[in-house]
Design an enzyme around this catalytic site. Structure first.
Site, PDB file in Angstrom:
ATOM      1  N   CYS A  88       0.864  -1.174   0.000  1.00  0.00           N
ATOM      2  CA  CYS A  88       0.000   0.000   0.000  1.00  0.00           C
ATOM      3  C   CYS A  88       0.903   1.227   0.000  1.00  0.00           C
ATOM      4  CB  CYS A  88      -0.908  -0.019   1.225  1.00  0.00           C
ATOM      5  SG  CYS A  88      -2.027   1.390   1.247  1.00  0.00           S
ATOM      6  N   HIS A  90       0.199   4.674  -0.285  1.00  0.00           N
ATOM      7  CA  HIS A  90      -0.137   5.773   0.631  1.00  0.00           C
ATOM      8  C   HIS A  90       0.109   5.312   2.060  1.00  0.00           C
ATOM      9  CE1 HIS A  90      -3.963   4.034   2.131  1.00  0.00           C
ATOM     10  NE2 HIS A  90      -3.778   4.910   3.093  1.00  0.00           N
ATOM     11  N   HIS A 203      -8.599  -4.059  -7.667  1.00  0.00           N
ATOM     12  CA  HIS A 203      -8.574  -2.590  -7.718  1.00  0.00           C
ATOM     13  C   HIS A 203      -8.899  -2.156  -9.149  1.00  0.00           C
ATOM     14  CE1 HIS A 203      -6.164  -3.219  -4.085  1.00  0.00           C
ATOM     15  NE2 HIS A 203      -6.346  -1.943  -3.776  1.00  0.00           N
ATOM     16  N   CYS A 232      -3.179   6.795  -4.907  1.00  0.00           N
ATOM     17  CA  CYS A 232      -2.928   5.351  -4.823  1.00  0.00           C
ATOM     18  C   CYS A 232      -1.500   5.010  -5.295  1.00  0.00           C
ATOM     19  CB  CYS A 232      -3.954   4.561  -5.631  1.00  0.00           C
ATOM     20  SG  CYS A 232      -3.903   2.788  -5.256  1.00  0.00           S
ATOM     21  N   GLY A 233      -0.661   4.682  -4.324  1.00  0.00           N
ATOM     22  CA  GLY A 233       0.746   4.409  -4.648  1.00  0.00           C
ATOM     23  C   GLY A 233       0.922   3.172  -5.503  1.00  0.00           C
ATOM     24  N   THR A 234       0.194   2.102  -5.173  1.00  0.00           N
ATOM     25  CA  THR A 234       0.331   0.884  -5.983  1.00  0.00           C
ATOM     26  C   THR A 234      -0.370   1.082  -7.334  1.00  0.00           C
ATOM     27  OG1 THR A 234      -1.552  -0.073  -4.779  1.00  0.00           O
ATOM     28  CG2 THR A 234       0.657  -0.719  -4.059  1.00  0.00           C
TER      29      THR A 234
END
Ligand code: PYC
Length: 309
Positions: A88, A90, A203, A232-234
């Site tokens: 994750c 963030h 997602h 969303c980092g990923t």
């Protein structure tokens, strides 16, 4: 009464709750192995920490644990209202800011073990956090699904620490006033893509042109039907992998990904393997600590372990 200490923060509007003291031990082994113990024997803790009445569908939890890799500062397992996340972005920015707030780390470079691999995290003097996420890659392009009311939806399948379907042919107005409709659309797309041979995708990422100076704005629907308030980092890692594979972004070229709130991550990539088009994604953002509290667990409370479906 059982008690744990948690630190809350938000990264671009998306909350993270880090467990910093108390709670069960998931035993020895890698963080991936500890996740199996967490999921199999202690899942009630996940629900109690992030679900109502202590939390909400939006909250992402982060459980600090011992890393198996001695080069790592910490291990972390991320979880939400319905289960566990591989990584994750963030959340990890929130974890690093939390560890700094606690005085457990200083600025500079750290390695963090997650269930899907080691992520490098640099805490800068100004408080921003730069992640080098796990190797990311696109596995399919221009996959189409039919959605009643929308027609043919086309997108790419990509790994960025979680599995994403990135829609590339919808022109939607990504603003907060439309969140309910966007959630319904993204959920229908998720159901359709899951029945098309991609059951792992949990997602869904929708895109529009940037509205606050970013290269792009996104709307990311998370596994438990909450939307990501951050970019969303990923999801940004998965996007960078698609851009790299399509030859639309050069190595080290900065990509500003904006969330539906207008909050931003700065991203870029370096090749991990140019031939297979696998990338090392870099994501930079800021988190703010906003609560330092104890959660109490009273067995007499009928909702002690959270409200879950
Ligand atoms: O930032 O990677 C992320 C993320 C995943 C789910 C919510 N945020």
């Amino acid at each position: 009464m059982k008690k744990i200490r948690v630190i809350d923060s938000h990264t671009g509007g998306e909350p993270t709750r880090v467990v910093v003291e108390g709670g069960p031990d998931f035993g020895p082994g890698s963080v991936e192995q500890q996740l199996k113990v967490f999921r199999g024997q202690f899942d009630a803790w996940r629900s109690a920490i992030v679900n109502e009445p202590r939390g909400s569908d939006v909250l992402v939890g982060a459980w600090l644990c011992k890393p198996a890799d001695p080069s790592c500062t910490a291990g972390v397992i991320f979880f939400n209202n319905v289960g566990y996340l591989g990584m994750c972005g963030h959340g990890l920015i929130g974890v690093m800011s939390t560890l700094r707030y606690l005085g457990r780390v200083t600025t500079g470079n750290h390695r963090i073990e997650t269930p899907v691999g080691i992520v490098e995290a640099e805490i800068k003097e100004n408080g921003s956090v730069l992640l080098q996420n796990v190797v990311s890659y696109r596995t399919a392009e221009n996959v189409s699904v039919q959605i009643p009311e929308l027609g043919t939806v086309t997108g790419d399948v990509s790994w960025g620490g979680n599995w994403f379907y990135l829609v590339n042919n919808l022109q939607l107005d990504l603003k907060l006033a439309h969140v309910e409709k966007l959630t319904e659309i993204a959920w229908n797309i998720r159901c359709a893509i899951n029945t098309q041979g991609y059951p792992e995708i949990d997602h869904i990422e929708l895109f529009a042109p940037g509205g606050c100076g970013g290269d792009s704005r996104n709307f990311v629907l998370c596994p438990g039907k909450a939307y990501d308030r951050s970019p969303c980092g990923t999801g940004t890692s998965a996007k960078l992998a698609c851009l790299a594979a399509a030859g639309k972004l050069h190595e080290n070229q900065v990509w500003i990904q904006e969330s539906i709130l207008g909050s931003q991550f700065r991203g870029w990539y370096q090749w991990a393997d140019r031939e297979t088009k696998k990338i090392k994604p870099f994501i930079e953002g800021e988190a703010y600590v906003n609560a330092d509290s104890n959660l109490l667990f009273d067995e007499a409370d009928p909702f002690c372990w959270g409200i879950r479906a």
